[in-house]
Structure formats: structure tokens, C-alpha cells
Design an enzyme around this catalytic site. Sequence first.
Site, PDB file in Angstrom:
ATOM      1  N   ASP A   1       1.560  -6.486  -1.273  1.00 40.09           N
ATOM      2  CA  ASP A   1       2.458  -6.617  -0.126  1.00 40.09           C
ATOM      3  C   ASP A   1       2.695  -8.113  -0.049  1.00 40.09           C
ATOM      4  OD1 ASP A   1       3.574  -7.100   2.402  1.00 40.09           O
ATOM      5  OD2 ASP A   1       2.860  -5.154   3.079  1.00 40.09           O
ATOM      6  N   HIS A   2       3.862  -8.547  -0.498  1.00 35.24           N
ATOM      7  CA  HIS A   2       4.014  -9.995  -0.717  1.00 35.24           C
ATOM      8  C   HIS A   2       3.905 -10.797   0.576  1.00 35.24           C
ATOM      9  CE1 HIS A   2       8.318  -9.201   0.152  1.00 35.24           C
ATOM     10  NE2 HIS A   2       8.301 -10.438   0.593  1.00 35.24           N
TER      11      HIS A   2
ATOM     12  N   ASP B   1      11.195   0.651   4.474  1.00 32.88           N
ATOM     13  CA  ASP B   1      11.347  -0.580   3.691  1.00 32.88           C
ATOM     14  C   ASP B   1      10.535  -1.737   4.283  1.00 32.88           C
ATOM     15  OD1 ASP B   1      12.560  -2.151   1.610  1.00 32.88           O
ATOM     16  OD2 ASP B   1      13.837  -3.079   3.123  1.00 32.88           O
TER      17      ASP B   1
ATOM     18  N   HIS C   1       5.065  -4.322   5.336  1.00 33.11           N
ATOM     19  CA  HIS C   1       4.917  -5.685   5.859  1.00 33.11           C
ATOM     20  C   HIS C   1       4.553  -5.726   7.344  1.00 33.11           C
ATOM     21  CE1 HIS C   1       6.769  -6.408   2.088  1.00 33.11           C
ATOM     22  NE2 HIS C   1       8.004  -6.249   2.473  1.00 33.11           N
TER      23      HIS C   1
ATOM     24  N   LYS D   1      18.823  -5.174   9.540  1.00 32.31           N
ATOM     25  CA  LYS D   1      19.754  -5.938   8.716  1.00 32.31           C
ATOM     26  C   LYS D   1      20.955  -6.324   9.566  1.00 32.31           C
ATOM     27  CE  LYS D   1      18.601  -4.161   4.147  1.00 32.31           C
ATOM     28  NZ  LYS D   1      18.159  -5.465   3.618  1.00 32.31           N
TER      29      LYS D   1
HETATM   30  P1  NAP Z   1      15.312  -4.072 -11.195  1.00 34.72           P
HETATM   31  O1  NAP Z   1      16.063  -5.341 -11.121  1.00 34.72           O
HETATM   32  O2  NAP Z   1      16.045  -2.792 -11.174  1.00 34.72           O
HETATM   33  O3  NAP Z   1      14.423  -4.147 -12.522  1.00 34.72           O
HETATM   34  C1  NAP Z   1      13.760  -3.048 -13.026  1.00 34.72           C
HETATM   35  C2  NAP Z   1      13.028  -3.447 -14.272  1.00 34.72           C
HETATM   36  O4  NAP Z   1      12.464  -2.273 -14.851  1.00 34.72           O
HETATM   37  C3  NAP Z   1      13.925  -4.063 -15.320  1.00 34.72           C
HETATM   38  O5  NAP Z   1      13.207  -5.040 -16.032  1.00 34.72           O
HETATM   39  C4  NAP Z   1      14.245  -2.875 -16.220  1.00 34.72           C
HETATM   40  O6  NAP Z   1      14.576  -3.384 -17.438  1.00 34.72           O
HETATM   41  C5  NAP Z   1      12.914  -2.156 -16.201  1.00 34.72           C
HETATM   42  N1  NAP Z   1      13.025  -0.737 -16.523  1.00 34.72           N
HETATM   43  C6  NAP Z   1      13.820   0.185 -15.940  1.00 34.72           C
HETATM   44  N2  NAP Z   1      13.637   1.395 -16.531  1.00 34.72           N
HETATM   45  C7  NAP Z   1      12.699   1.219 -17.481  1.00 34.72           C
HETATM   46  C8  NAP Z   1      12.078   2.081 -18.415  1.00 34.72           C
HETATM   47  N3  NAP Z   1      12.392   3.376 -18.505  1.00 34.72           N
HETATM   48  N4  NAP Z   1      11.149   1.550 -19.240  1.00 34.72           N
HETATM   49  C9  NAP Z   1      10.821   0.242 -19.179  1.00 34.72           C
HETATM   50  N5  NAP Z   1      11.368  -0.616 -18.318  1.00 34.72           N
HETATM   51  C10 NAP Z   1      12.290  -0.139 -17.466  1.00 34.72           C
HETATM   52  O7  NAP Z   1      14.205  -3.973 -10.067  1.00 34.72           O
HETATM   53  P2  NAP Z   1      13.476  -5.163  -9.310  1.00 34.72           P
HETATM   54  O8  NAP Z   1      14.318  -5.563  -8.158  1.00 34.72           O
HETATM   55  O9  NAP Z   1      13.056  -6.191 -10.264  1.00 34.72           O
HETATM   56  O10 NAP Z   1      12.221  -4.422  -8.686  1.00 34.72           O
HETATM   57  C11 NAP Z   1      11.102  -4.027  -9.434  1.00 34.72           C
HETATM   58  C12 NAP Z   1      10.137  -3.327  -8.495  1.00 34.72           C
HETATM   59  O11 NAP Z   1       9.758  -4.239  -7.486  1.00 34.72           O
HETATM   60  C13 NAP Z   1      10.746  -2.129  -7.773  1.00 34.72           C
HETATM   61  O12 NAP Z   1       9.773  -1.162  -7.532  1.00 34.72           O
HETATM   62  C14 NAP Z   1      11.191  -2.728  -6.457  1.00 34.72           C
HETATM   63  O13 NAP Z   1      11.259  -1.769  -5.434  1.00 34.72           O
HETATM   64  C15 NAP Z   1      10.088  -3.726  -6.219  1.00 34.72           C
HETATM   65  N6  NAP Z   1      10.477  -4.823  -5.339  1.00 34.72           N
HETATM   66  C16 NAP Z   1      11.553  -5.607  -5.637  1.00 34.72           C
HETATM   67  C17 NAP Z   1      11.885  -6.645  -4.812  1.00 34.72           C
HETATM   68  C18 NAP Z   1      13.040  -7.558  -5.117  1.00 34.72           C
HETATM   69  O14 NAP Z   1      13.252  -8.487  -4.334  1.00 34.72           O
HETATM   70  N7  NAP Z   1      13.774  -7.371  -6.191  1.00 34.72           N
HETATM   71  C19 NAP Z   1      11.140  -6.895  -3.663  1.00 34.72           C
HETATM   72  C20 NAP Z   1      10.036  -6.088  -3.397  1.00 34.72           C
HETATM   73  C21 NAP Z   1       9.721  -5.060  -4.249  1.00 34.72           C
HETATM   74  P3  NAP Z   1      15.507  -2.633 -18.531  1.00 34.72           P
HETATM   75  O15 NAP Z   1      16.716  -2.165 -17.846  1.00 34.72           O
HETATM   76  O16 NAP Z   1      15.711  -3.694 -19.560  1.00 34.72           O
HETATM   77  O17 NAP Z   1      14.644  -1.550 -19.023  1.00 34.72           O
END
Ligand code: NAP
Length: 480
Positions: free
Chosen positions: A171-172, A229, A234, A328
Amino acid sequence: MSFTADRLLLFGATGDLAQRMLLPSLCALDADGLLAEDLKIVGTARSDLSTQAYRNFAREALEKYLPENRRTGVDHFLGRLHYVPVDATTVEGYDELAKEIGDYGNGLAIFLSTAPSLFEATISGLQHAGLTEGNVRIGLEKPLGTDLGSSCEINDAVARAFPEDRIFRIDHYLGKETVQNLLALRFANLLFEPVWNARYIDHVQITVAETVGLESRVAYYDDSGALRDMVQNHMLQLLALVAMEPPTSFDATAVRDEKVKVLRALRPVGRDETVTGQYRAGAVNGAAVPGYDEELGKDSDTETFVAIKAHVDNWRWKGVPFYMRTGKRLPERVTEIVVQFRCIPHSIFEGRGATTQPNRLVIGIQPEENIQLTMMAKVPGLDREGLRLRPVPLDIAMDDAFSGAVRRIAYERLLLDLVEGDQTLFVRRDEVEAQWEWIDAIRKLWVDADIKPKTYGAGSWGPSAAIALAERDGVSWHDE
Ligand code: NAP
């Protein structure tokens, strides 16, 4: 068991979180000499990249997201990075990953920055390649499920391969300096603890306000909504830190034992104790913005705002409401905790015409990290026209108080703790499940009572009913 990993395996290495937070945090840690010289970082995702192409990709992310004054030693950091393309849903590929990781004599830390729907398959793949054996720990990004049932499924799948003391649920918010400072404020000072209870505290407010709308994570957000969310993770963690009993020490078990007691003491929310909203077109910071339905391109019942009056049913907090609100397209981006103390029992100044206001402690978490305590003070003068008292803020602006200290990204702390194995700032399974239990009951209440989000104009503080929720008790939300 304590070990410092010499391998870090990053799933979702091409994702948004990796670009904005994880790579910049790791690079900053490396520049400060905080990563062991032999730490090798292996990134993986489906994208078909070579290690060199991934290093170029990472360089671009660092140029974009790492502040310039911390962008040192980038080449050294990039040299640590390796990349292996793997589709997490099929076991092929994991052997290649294991080969690239090689011997992890000191230990392996794995970080799943992917959608939780991939967790189960990822664990199977890791098991298949023997990457769960020996000194291995795993970090999991939120959201851990969408309700108690799905959260248990994820936790069960992870528990099949890792014992709880090797599972690091992120939980960042817990990586944020002011959130940790809340513990220092409460437990490193004598002043607060004696008055930190229902006898002296009137109520607590927790606000997490965003100015942004849907942004890019459209499908995720529309399935999730503000309650799941923000509140489920948080905000409940913040509430637990404010309300918990003093732990016996600052270690993972003691701190988490106390947090989970608070989460289990949360009273189910009543029908009149929650308000939901969804923004319509309006203006934020002077710019016109569309409504949620317009951004989404369809009608939706997803709440973009929620306000809750919560109660912690124990001796310390009997009768003290915890008002929480998040949304939001609110007028400002702010995360803060307000502890409102009660009025003094008797004013000796009343006969002189002076009024007093109760003390208030405001803990700012973002964008400013500061702590402000409002005290009553006498307005200087000879008081010929009567004595005057005025609230004066005692301010601790963290940036000023610790001007020499580096302000770190929350993920720097969390990634370092994952590599080194300190679970204090990670969420334990029983906490997550207690959080979901309370949240699920709220969602059930909304369905049973057919409660739908009320609309609010973008740039306002949510539906008027949210203001009424507090005002019914004679309380005003801070900063309105
Ligand atoms: P994202 O931009 O959609 O990235 C998803 C990642 O997973 C990409 O590297 C994608 O790369 C990879 N991926 C997707 N399908 C895959 C598969 N079948 N096998 C292997 N790799 C796969 O998501 P994100 O925003 O970085 O978020 C990642 C996680 O952190 C999620 O659970 C999200 O809810 C959580 N999170 C994100 C944030 C944020 O600010 N972004 C904040 C809090 C929590 P490829 O397409 O190259 O496979």
C-alpha cells in the site's frame, strides 16, 4: 527470515507503474549507494524486447519521471537491468527467466506489478521454474481482489507458494514519509498520547482529494469506483494508524497486530452514514472539464466520490466519528488527516468577552508534507476594549525542518524494504481481509438500499449530501 536479495525480478516491467515509479525509485536508490553492488534486476513483460532495448526504454522513463537533480549514475543503474519477454499466463518462458536470474545465493525478491488476474498464473510459472524455492520473497501491487472472496482467492494462491512472512503486500501510502511520521508524532512524543482518545478528541477527518478525472485507467476505475480504489486500502490504513493502540515496538508484527484490531473494530456503516457521487461537467483550476459519463462514453453507476462516517467500536474511540471522503475532480489535490479536539471544559476568558476555539491538528500528506497544530493565543495589546484570543498555527513544514534530507519517492522505501526483508510497512493478510469485510458490507448496503451516486459538479467538494453528512453533527469539513 532475514536476507538481502541479490536478484530482483520485476513483472510488469514495461507498465505505467514501472515507468513512473519503480524504475525511478530503483535508480535513485542505486545513485545513493543503497543497492548492493551485486544486485541484478531482471524485468519481464510480454513485449518482445532485448536487454539493450529495455535499457533504452528504461532510460527514457528515467528522463521523463526522475527529477533532474536525482538523475545521477543512470548508466550504472541501467547496467543492472536485464530483460526476458514472458507471457505470464503460460509456463513456457519461465525457464528462460530462471536462466537469466541465475544463482540467487543471497535471495530473490519478486515484484508483481501486473494485474492481479495474472497473479495465480504467475505463481504457477514461478513454481514450475523452481523460482519459489530457497530465499525468495514476493511483493504484490494492489488491488488485491475486488471483494473479500476474490482477495482470499489471490491470497490463497500466493500462500500455496510463499509463507506469510515472505509476502509483501504494497500500500504505497505506507511508504510516504508523513504517514510514517504519524507514528513518530503519536509515539515519540509525550504530548499527544494522553489526549488521543474520546475524552479529548471530538472527531477525525480523513480526506483524499484528486483534481484529475478518469485519466488512462478507464476500465479499471469504472469496475472499481472510489470506495474500492481509495477507501479499502489507503484510507483504511490511514485510519488504522490514527486509531491504533501503541504497539510494543516498531516492528512488523507489533505494528500490524495493532492495526488489524482497529480494522476489526470498525462498526458496519449505517444507511445514513455514506454518500456517493459522480462528477458532471464543471471547472477545475479554472479549466472546463467533461463529466464522468462523457469521459467514459456511457452511463455508469460507478461512484467517483464517497463520504463515510465511520466508528471504531472500542474504549478509546467510543462516540468519536471518523469522517472520510475521497473523490475525483475535486477543487484541489490534497491528502490530509484532521484531528479535531474538543472544547475546553470551562473558559476563564468568557467574562472578558473572549471566545476560544478548540485545538486542531492537521497532518498534511500530499502535496505538502506538514503538520499544523492550531493553538489559542492572546492577541497582543493592552486589552482596553476587551481581551482577544485567536487561533495561531504551530507549523512543522517538513521541507523546512529537514531541509538537508532527500525527499524520497514512497516506492524507494518499499522496494528497499522488499529487497532487505522488512515487512513493517506492508499489509498483512488479516488486515486486507478485515478491510474487505467492512467494504463489502458498504457495497451490499448500497445495493440493498438502491443507493446510486448523486451528481456533483467537477470542481466542487462532492454532492451537497456529503456536506450535510458532517453538518448534521455540527461538523464542517476542513477547508471548505
Ligand atoms: P499497465 O501499464 O497496464 O502495465 C501492465 C504490465 O503488465 C505491462 O508491463 C504489461 O506489459 C504487463 N503484462 C500484461 N499482460 C501480461 C501477460 N499476460 N504476461 C506478462 N506481462 C503482462 O499497468 P500499471 O499501471 O503499470 O499497473 C500495474 C499494477 O499496479 C496493476 O495491478 C495496477 O492496478 C497497480 N497499480 C498501478 C498504479 C499506477 O499508478 N499505474 C498505482 C497503483 C497500483 P506487456 O503489455 O508488454 O505484456
